[in-house]
Design an enzyme around this catalytic site. Structure first.
Site, PDB file in Angstrom:
ATOM      1  N   CYS A  76     -20.993 124.777 -19.763  1.00 63.17           N
ATOM      2  CA  CYS A  76     -20.497 126.055 -19.222  1.00 63.17           C
ATOM      3  C   CYS A  76     -19.594 125.863 -18.000  1.00 63.17           C
ATOM      4  O   CYS A  76     -19.132 126.859 -17.411  1.00 63.17           O
ATOM      5  CB  CYS A  76     -21.680 126.959 -18.859  1.00 63.17           C
ATOM      6  SG  CYS A  76     -22.641 126.373 -17.455  1.00 63.17           S
ATOM      7  N   HIS A  78      -9.481 116.178  -8.854  1.00 64.51           N
ATOM      8  CA  HIS A  78     -10.311 115.119  -9.449  1.00 64.51           C
ATOM      9  C   HIS A  78     -11.791 115.339  -9.160  1.00 64.51           C
ATOM     10  O   HIS A  78     -12.617 114.435  -9.318  1.00 64.51           O
ATOM     11  CB  HIS A  78      -9.860 113.743  -8.950  1.00 64.51           C
ATOM     12  CG  HIS A  78      -8.487 113.388  -9.399  1.00 64.51           C
ATOM     13  ND1 HIS A  78      -7.705 112.446  -8.770  1.00 64.51           N
ATOM     14  CD2 HIS A  78      -7.725 113.862 -10.412  1.00 64.51           C
ATOM     15  CE1 HIS A  78      -6.529 112.364  -9.387  1.00 64.51           C
ATOM     16  NE2 HIS A  78      -6.512 113.198 -10.380  1.00 64.51           N
ATOM     17  N   CYS A 106     -21.560 121.211 -15.133  1.00 67.36           N
ATOM     18  CA  CYS A 106     -22.056 121.258 -16.512  1.00 67.36           C
ATOM     19  C   CYS A 106     -20.888 121.073 -17.470  1.00 67.36           C
ATOM     20  O   CYS A 106     -19.878 121.792 -17.357  1.00 67.36           O
ATOM     21  CB  CYS A 106     -22.740 122.603 -16.788  1.00 67.36           C
ATOM     22  SG  CYS A 106     -23.225 122.792 -18.511  1.00 67.36           S
ATOM     23  N   ASN A 136      -8.575 113.515  -3.806  1.00 64.45           N
ATOM     24  CA  ASN A 136      -9.738 112.847  -3.232  1.00 64.45           C
ATOM     25  C   ASN A 136     -11.030 113.564  -3.609  1.00 64.45           C
ATOM     26  O   ASN A 136     -11.068 114.784  -3.647  1.00 64.45           O
ATOM     27  CB  ASN A 136      -9.590 112.762  -1.711  1.00 64.45           C
ATOM     28  CG  ASN A 136      -8.355 111.978  -1.314  1.00 64.45           C
ATOM     29  OD1 ASN A 136      -7.785 111.239  -2.121  1.00 64.45           O
ATOM     30  ND2 ASN A 136      -7.917 112.156  -0.078  1.00 64.45           N
ATOM     31  N   ASN A 148       3.615 108.675   4.530  1.00 63.32           N
ATOM     32  CA  ASN A 148       3.102 107.444   3.932  1.00 63.32           C
ATOM     33  C   ASN A 148       3.672 106.255   4.702  1.00 63.32           C
ATOM     34  O   ASN A 148       4.861 106.262   5.022  1.00 63.32           O
ATOM     35  CB  ASN A 148       3.552 107.369   2.454  1.00 63.32           C
ATOM     36  CG  ASN A 148       2.731 106.397   1.643  1.00 63.32           C
ATOM     37  OD1 ASN A 148       2.535 105.254   2.038  1.00 63.32           O
ATOM     38  ND2 ASN A 148       2.253 106.842   0.495  1.00 63.32           N
TER      39      ASN A 148
END
Ligand code: APR
Length: 261
Positions: A142, A131, A139, A114, A226
């Site tokens: 770098c 993610h 950046c 998430n 779930n």
């Protein structure tokens, strides 16, 4: 109140967590559904409704970073829906339960897919955001990250104050390699893990989906949280069927009782 079967499952899951040497939680969009952010797949999923996005998001960014930034700052379609819900979201009892498990020394780390910053906002300390994080800017030269409000966005694309490189949202675009620092952290945690709590993910997107398979391959235990079966269900020692905002607090209650806390 959970049914007898569900109570047994909660007890079995609590027992596995308490006997484990190193527990890692792998979380996905389902963790944040009760915070008002839609999942991507399954019922009510963004991609279910709007179709999967093009897989070349990163290549499109590199081709025209200024245009990509204009789209980011004025999103449309499913991305507009996603950003609106992410901006308004607050952690839910599922996030807070993982904070408690970390605080009592049962949970070692959260690996999350998430980008909504809700684990950090809830108070989790060891969080690997595979993610990226929507509140950060990175950046592409770098790899340094900045808080979004540290970077002026008048001139697009914004430039890295340290190396002059092009800045991008920290969220990982489709087609973009996972930043090496966070990927190394995820593998380091997953490699030590002998019990993985897999909550709110369809476990279909790699490399994140590889971690539970590696844990299982090494003889570790998987606990799934779930409301629905997933591709991982056949490999799980226990599958807790229900929303994570309900099931994870039940797991904490059970563990605290066993610990006499
Ligand atoms: N509690 C727990 N799980 C839930 C809940 C809930 N309240 N509601 C839905 N779920 C489950 C769904 O059954 C589904 O299995 O959460 C899962 C969400 O799966 P996806 O939508 O596929 O989300 P995720 O696994 O995080 O996707 C991985 O795909 O599109 C990319 O970058 C995006 O990080 C994302 C990645």
């Amino acid at each position: 109140m959970p049914t007898d079967g569900a109570t047994d499952d909660i007890e079995r899951a609590a027992d596995l967590l308490l006997r484990a040497r190193h527990v890692v939680a792998l979380t996905g969009a389902g963790l944040s559904v009760e915070s008002g952010i839609p999942p991507f797949r399954g019922p009510g999923g963004l991609w279910t409704k709007h179709g999967e996005p093009p897989m070349n998001g990163y290549q499109r960014f590199l081709a025209d970073p200024a245009q990509a930034w204009r789209e980011r700052l004025a999103p449309s379609g499913p991305m507009r829906e996603l950003w609106k819900t992410v901006q308004a979201a607050q952690p839910n009892p599922g996030h807070h339960a993982l904070v408690q498990l970390e605080a009592i020394g049962v949970l070692g780390c959260v690996i999350t897919q998430n980008i909504d910053n809700l684990h950090r906002a809830a108070g989790s300390r060891r969080v690997a955001e595979i993610h990226g994080n929507a509140l950060l800017i990175r950046c592409i030269g770098c790899a340094r990250r900045f808080q979004r409000d540290e970077i002026p966005l008048e001139d697009l694309p914004p430039r890295c104050p340290r190396c002059g490189g092009i800045l991008k949202s920290d969220t990982v675009s489709f087609g973009e390699p996972i930043p090496p620092d966070v990927l190394a952290e995820c593998f380091a945690e997953s490699d030590q893990c002998d019990c993985m709590l897999v909550a709110g993910t369809s476990a279909t997107v790699y490399p994140a989906a590889q971690f539970p398979l590696d844990v299982r391959q090494r003889g570790g235990a998987l606990i799934e949280v779930n409301p629905y079966d997933t591709e991982l269900t056949p490999y799980c020692a226990v599958s807790l069927r229900g929303p994570s905002g309900t099931v994870l607090p039940q797991l904490v209650t059970r563990i605290l009782r066993v610990r006499g806390l």
